[in-house]
Design an enzyme around this catalytic site. Structure first.
Site, PDB file in Angstrom:
ATOM      1  N   THR A 133      84.504 157.051  54.956  1.00 36.61           N
ATOM      2  CA  THR A 133      85.776 156.565  54.435  1.00 36.61           C
ATOM      3  C   THR A 133      86.076 157.136  53.042  1.00 36.61           C
ATOM      4  O   THR A 133      85.148 157.476  52.298  1.00 36.61           O
ATOM      5  CB  THR A 133      85.728 155.018  54.348  1.00 36.61           C
ATOM      6  N   ASP A 134      87.365 157.173  52.696  1.00 43.34           N
ATOM      7  CA  ASP A 134      87.748 157.588  51.327  1.00 43.34           C
ATOM      8  C   ASP A 134      87.391 156.517  50.294  1.00 43.34           C
ATOM      9  O   ASP A 134      87.382 156.788  49.090  1.00 43.34           O
ATOM     10  CB  ASP A 134      89.256 157.912  51.260  1.00 43.34           C
ATOM     11  N   GLU A 135      87.060 155.293  50.773  1.00 44.46           N
ATOM     12  CA  GLU A 135      86.819 154.193  49.819  1.00 44.46           C
ATOM     13  C   GLU A 135      85.560 154.423  48.979  1.00 44.46           C
ATOM     14  O   GLU A 135      85.373 153.791  47.950  1.00 44.46           O
ATOM     15  CB  GLU A 135      86.770 152.850  50.559  1.00 44.46           C
ATOM     16  N   TYR A 159      81.574 146.783  51.195  1.00 41.98           N
ATOM     17  CA  TYR A 159      81.813 147.728  52.306  1.00 41.98           C
ATOM     18  C   TYR A 159      81.676 149.165  51.827  1.00 41.98           C
ATOM     19  O   TYR A 159      80.904 149.954  52.388  1.00 41.98           O
ATOM     20  CB  TYR A 159      83.213 147.486  52.895  1.00 41.98           C
ATOM     21  N   LYS A 163      78.894 152.097  52.782  1.00 49.78           N
ATOM     22  CA  LYS A 163      79.263 153.387  53.390  1.00 49.78           C
ATOM     23  C   LYS A 163      78.792 154.535  52.487  1.00 49.78           C
ATOM     24  O   LYS A 163      78.332 155.574  52.975  1.00 49.78           O
ATOM     25  CB  LYS A 163      80.775 153.478  53.619  1.00 49.78           C
TER      26      LYS A 163
HETATM   27  P1  NAD Z   1      85.600 148.825  63.923  1.00 44.60           P
HETATM   28  O1  NAD Z   1      85.087 147.705  63.084  1.00 44.60           O
HETATM   29  O2  NAD Z   1      86.891 148.672  64.642  1.00 44.60           O
HETATM   30  O3  NAD Z   1      84.504 149.208  65.031  1.00 44.60           O
HETATM   31  C1  NAD Z   1      83.146 149.321  64.748  1.00 44.60           C
HETATM   32  C2  NAD Z   1      82.394 149.373  66.083  1.00 44.60           C
HETATM   33  O4  NAD Z   1      81.007 149.526  65.804  1.00 44.60           O
HETATM   34  C3  NAD Z   1      82.536 148.085  66.916  1.00 44.60           C
HETATM   35  O5  NAD Z   1      82.784 148.404  68.266  1.00 44.60           O
HETATM   36  C4  NAD Z   1      81.170 147.403  66.756  1.00 44.60           C
HETATM   37  O6  NAD Z   1      80.805 146.616  67.888  1.00 44.60           O
HETATM   38  C5  NAD Z   1      80.264 148.612  66.599  1.00 44.60           C
HETATM   39  N1  NAD Z   1      79.019 148.307  65.877  1.00 44.60           N
HETATM   40  C6  NAD Z   1      78.870 147.602  64.726  1.00 44.60           C
HETATM   41  N2  NAD Z   1      77.577 147.550  64.365  1.00 44.60           N
HETATM   42  C7  NAD Z   1      76.886 148.261  65.310  1.00 44.60           C
HETATM   43  C8  NAD Z   1      75.519 148.582  65.484  1.00 44.60           C
HETATM   44  N3  NAD Z   1      74.599 148.168  64.610  1.00 44.60           N
HETATM   45  N4  NAD Z   1      75.157 149.327  66.561  1.00 44.60           N
HETATM   46  C9  NAD Z   1      76.085 149.745  67.459  1.00 44.60           C
HETATM   47  N5  NAD Z   1      77.393 149.459  67.333  1.00 44.60           N
HETATM   48  C10 NAD Z   1      77.795 148.740  66.276  1.00 44.60           C
HETATM   49  O7  NAD Z   1      85.632 150.082  62.956  1.00 44.60           O
HETATM   50  P2  NAD Z   1      86.640 151.319  62.920  1.00 44.60           P
HETATM   51  O8  NAD Z   1      87.829 150.945  62.147  1.00 44.60           O
HETATM   52  O9  NAD Z   1      86.789 151.844  64.297  1.00 44.60           O
HETATM   53  O10 NAD Z   1      85.802 152.341  62.037  1.00 44.60           O
HETATM   54  C11 NAD Z   1      84.889 153.253  62.649  1.00 44.60           C
HETATM   55  C12 NAD Z   1      84.227 154.060  61.545  1.00 44.60           C
HETATM   56  O11 NAD Z   1      85.212 154.761  60.794  1.00 44.60           O
HETATM   57  C13 NAD Z   1      83.463 153.198  60.519  1.00 44.60           C
HETATM   58  O12 NAD Z   1      82.298 153.876  60.179  1.00 44.60           O
HETATM   59  C14 NAD Z   1      84.395 153.109  59.335  1.00 44.60           C
HETATM   60  O13 NAD Z   1      83.675 152.987  58.132  1.00 44.60           O
HETATM   61  C15 NAD Z   1      85.093 154.462  59.406  1.00 44.60           C
HETATM   62  N6  NAD Z   1      86.457 154.500  58.858  1.00 44.60           N
HETATM   63  C16 NAD Z   1      87.386 153.564  59.238  1.00 44.60           C
HETATM   64  C17 NAD Z   1      88.685 153.667  58.723  1.00 44.60           C
HETATM   65  C18 NAD Z   1      89.766 152.692  59.152  1.00 44.60           C
HETATM   66  O14 NAD Z   1      90.864 152.738  58.575  1.00 44.60           O
HETATM   67  N7  NAD Z   1      89.536 151.825  60.126  1.00 44.60           N
HETATM   68  C19 NAD Z   1      89.015 154.680  57.827  1.00 44.60           C
HETATM   69  C20 NAD Z   1      88.034 155.607  57.475  1.00 44.60           C
HETATM   70  C21 NAD Z   1      86.760 155.516  58.003  1.00 44.60           C
HETATM   71  P1  TYD Z   2      92.973 146.708  55.135  1.00 48.21           P
HETATM   72  O1  TYD Z   2      93.788 146.978  56.357  1.00 48.21           O
HETATM   73  O2  TYD Z   2      92.024 145.571  55.136  1.00 48.21           O
HETATM   74  O3  TYD Z   2      92.224 148.088  54.782  1.00 48.21           O
HETATM   75  P2  TYD Z   2      91.408 148.492  53.437  1.00 48.21           P
HETATM   76  O4  TYD Z   2      91.092 147.292  52.645  1.00 48.21           O
HETATM   77  O5  TYD Z   2      90.191 149.130  54.023  1.00 48.21           O
HETATM   78  O6  TYD Z   2      92.291 149.465  52.711  1.00 48.21           O
HETATM   79  O7  TYD Z   2      93.972 146.516  53.922  1.00 48.21           O
HETATM   80  C1  TYD Z   2      94.922 147.501  53.594  1.00 48.21           C
HETATM   81  C2  TYD Z   2      95.627 147.048  52.344  1.00 48.21           C
HETATM   82  O8  TYD Z   2      96.405 145.883  52.662  1.00 48.21           O
HETATM   83  C3  TYD Z   2      94.682 146.644  51.243  1.00 48.21           C
HETATM   84  O9  TYD Z   2      95.245 147.022  49.977  1.00 48.21           O
HETATM   85  C4  TYD Z   2      94.630 145.127  51.339  1.00 48.21           C
HETATM   86  C5  TYD Z   2      96.010 144.766  51.834  1.00 48.21           C
HETATM   87  N1  TYD Z   2      96.100 143.554  52.681  1.00 48.21           N
HETATM   88  C6  TYD Z   2      97.048 142.580  52.393  1.00 48.21           C
HETATM   89  O10 TYD Z   2      97.832 142.708  51.429  1.00 48.21           O
HETATM   90  N2  TYD Z   2      97.113 141.474  53.196  1.00 48.21           N
HETATM   91  C7  TYD Z   2      96.272 141.290  54.255  1.00 48.21           C
HETATM   92  O11 TYD Z   2      96.350 140.236  54.942  1.00 48.21           O
HETATM   93  C8  TYD Z   2      95.314 142.301  54.563  1.00 48.21           C
HETATM   94  C9  TYD Z   2      94.363 142.162  55.711  1.00 48.21           C
HETATM   95  C10 TYD Z   2      95.260 143.440  53.730  1.00 48.21           C
END
Ligand code: NAD
Ligand code: TYD
Length: 352
Positions: A133-135, A159, A163
Site C-alpha cells: 500500500t501507499d500508506e 495497519y 504493511k
Molecule cells: P481484504 O481485507 O478485502 O481481503 C483480505 C483477504 O485476505 C481476505 O479474503 C481474508 O480472508 C484473507 N486473509 C486474511 N488473513 C489471512 C491469512 N492469515 N491467511 C490467508 N488469508 C488471509 O483486503 P484487500 O482490500 O483486498 O487488500 C488486499 C491487499 O492489497 C492487502 O495486502 C492490502 O494491504 C493491499 N492494498 C489494499 C488497498 C485497498 O484500497 N483495499 C490498497 C493498496 C493495497
Molecule cells: P478507507 O476506505 O477506510 O481507506 P484508508 O483509510 O485505507 O484510506 O477510508 C478512506 C478515507 O475515508 C479515509 O480518509 C477515512 C475516510 N472515512 C470517512 O470519512 N468515513 C468513514 O466512515 C470511513 C470508513 C472512512
C-alpha cells in the site's frame, strides 16, 4: 499454476476473476483464511471452473503452503492476504501484526524452501509478488510531491506499520537469499466486491438504506483512487515484466477529498436511483469524530510503472465510480450476503 493468497477478499477476488477470464490463463490455487473480509460469494461464478482450486487455510501455516507449492508446482505467488482496514487496526492491532508481519514471514520462508529446491530454470522463472500500500509512506502536506518509490517509509497507523514491516521482510529475502520478489505499493482501490467497511461501499450502501453517511473530521483528507481492475492489470504487468527486487508504485492520478468522493456518489445515486421523497442523498451526510492519527493526504507518482512497464490506468475516477455505483445497484444479492451479524457488530463499535 499460480498461488494467490487472500483471493476471497476484495482485490484478490477481482484479481482471480480477471485472471481466469482469460481462457488461456494458468490455473489458480487460491489460499484464503476466510476472515470476516473473505467472501466465497465473490468467487461463485468460478464454481464449475476446474482451473480454480480454493483452499481454506492460513498463510502462516508453513506446512500447508509448502505442500501446495510442491503439489501444484507453483511458478508464482501473488500475496494479497492481509488485514487491511485502518480503523480495525486502531481497535485491535494484534491481528495485523499476526497476519501482515508474522504470517508474511512464514509465507516467505515456505517460498524460500520451495524455491531453493527448484531446478535452475524454474528458479529463475519463479516470482513472489507482494501487494502493498501507499500508506507505508505516511502522510503528505497539501503541497508535497506525490510518493515515489524513493520516499522514506513513515507509517502512521498500526495497519500501515504492519504493511511496512512486511515490505521490509520481502526486500530482505531478496537481498539476503536471492528470492525473486516484486513489490507493488498501490493507492486506495474501489470497485465491485468491496467490503462495506471502507468509505466508498459504506457510503453507497448506507445511502441506499437511508442511513447517515459518516465523514471523519472535516472531510478534506485526500486519497488517490484507483479502479480495482486497473490495479489487477498493473499486478499482471509487474508479474510478467517487472524486474526482480524492484518496487513499483501504482496509482490512478485521481486525488480527491473524501467529501468530493461522497458528494460524487450522492449525485450519481440521485440520477440512477432518485429517492421517492425527492431529497438529495447528500442530505444524509453527517460529520463524525475523526480517526485518531488520520493521515491527511496520499498521492502516488506512478511514472516508474508507466515508463518501465507501459502500464497506465484505463479508468478515470468519474468513469470508475459510475461503474461501481451501478455494480452495487445491480448486485444486491452480494451486498445482502455481506450484511451479517458480524458486520453489524462492527458498525456499532465504530460509529456509535
Ligand atoms: P481484504 O481485507 O478485502 O481481503 C483480505 C483477504 O485476505 C481476505 O479474503 C481474508 O480472508 C484473507 N486473509 C486474511 N488473513 C489471512 C491469512 N492469515 N491467511 C490467508 N488469508 C488471509 O483486503 P484487500 O482490500 O483486498 O487488500 C488486499 C491487499 O492489497 C492487502 O495486502 C492490502 O494491504 C493491499 N492494498 C489494499 C488497498 C485497498 O484500497 N483495499 C490498497 C493498496 C493495497
Ligand atoms: P478507507 O476506505 O477506510 O481507506 P484508508 O483509510 O485505507 O484510506 O477510508 C478512506 C478515507 O475515508 C479515509 O480518509 C477515512 C475516510 N472515512 C470517512 O470519512 N468515513 C468513514 O466512515 C470511513 C470508513 C472512512
Amino acid at each position: 499454476m499460480i498461488l494467490v493468497t487472500g483471493g476471497a477478499g476484495f482485490i484478490g477476488g477481482n484479481f482471480v476473476l480477471d485472471w481466469l477470464a482469460n481462457p488461456s490463463a494458468e490455473g489458480v490455487v487460491n489460499l484464503d483464511k476466510l476472515t470476516y473480509a473473505g467472501n466465497l460469494a465473490t468467487l461463485q461464478s468460478l464454481e464449475k471452473d476446474a482451473r480454480h482450486i480454493f483452499v481454506h487455510g492460513d498463510i502462516a501455516d508453513c506446512n500447508l503452503v509448502l505442500s501446495l507449492l510442491n503439489k501444484y508446482q507453483i511458478r508464482a505467488i501473488i500475496n494479497f492476504a492481509a488485514e487491511s482496514h485502518v480503523d480495525r487496526s486502531i481497535h485491535g492491532p494484534a491481528d495485523f501484526i499476526q497476519t501482515n508481519v508474522l504470517a508474511t514471514f512464514n509465507l516467505l520462508e515456505a517460498s524460500r524452501t520451495y524455491w531453493s529446491e527448484l531446478a535452475q530454470k524454474n528458479q529463475q522463472n519463479f516470482r513472489f509478488l507482494h501487494v502493498s500500500t501507499d500508506e507505508v509512506y505516511g502522510s503528505l502536506s497539501s503541497t508535497a510531491r506525490p510518493f515515489s518509490e524513493k520516499n522514506p517509509y513513515e507509517p502512521n497507523s498500526p495497519y500501515s506499520a504492519s504493511k511496512a514491516a512486511s515490505d521490509h521482510l520481502v526486500r530482505a529475502w531478496y537481498h539476503t537469499y536471492g528470492l525473486p520478489v516484486l513489490t507493488t505499493n498501490c493507492s486506495n482501490n474501489y470497485g465491485p466486491y468491496h467490503f462495506p467497511e471502507k468509505l466508498i461501499p459504506l457510503v453507497i450502501m448506507n445511502a441506499l438504506a437511508g442511513k447517515s453517511l459518516p465523514i471523519y473530521g472535516d472531510g478534506q483528507q485526500i486519497r488517490d483512487w484507483l479502479y480495482v481492475k486497473d490495479h489487477c492489470a498493473a499486478i499482471r504487468r509487474v508479474l510478467e515484466n517487472g524486474k526482480t527486487g524492484e518496487v513499483y508504485n501504482v496509482g490512478g492520478w485521481n486525488e480527491k477529498s473524501n467529501l468530493d468522493v461522497v458528494n460524487t456518489i450522492c449525485s450519481i445515486l440521485d440520477e440512477l436511483r432518485p429517492k421517492t421523497d425527492g431529497a438529495p442523498y447528500a442530505a444524509q451526510i453527517t460529520y463524525v469524530k475523526d480517526r485518531p492519527g488520520h493521515d491527511r493526504r496520499y498521492a502516488i507518482d506512478a511514472r516508474k510503472i508507466e515508463q518501465d512497464l507501459g502500464w497506465r490506468p484505463s479508468e478515470s475516477f468519474e468513469t470508475g465510480i459510475r461503474k461501481t455505483v451501478q455494480w452495487y445497484l445491480d448486485n444486491q444479492d452480494w451486498t445482502e450476503g455481506v450484511l451479517s451479524g458480524a458486520y453489524r457488530d462492527w458498525l456499532k463499535k465504530q460509529y456509535s
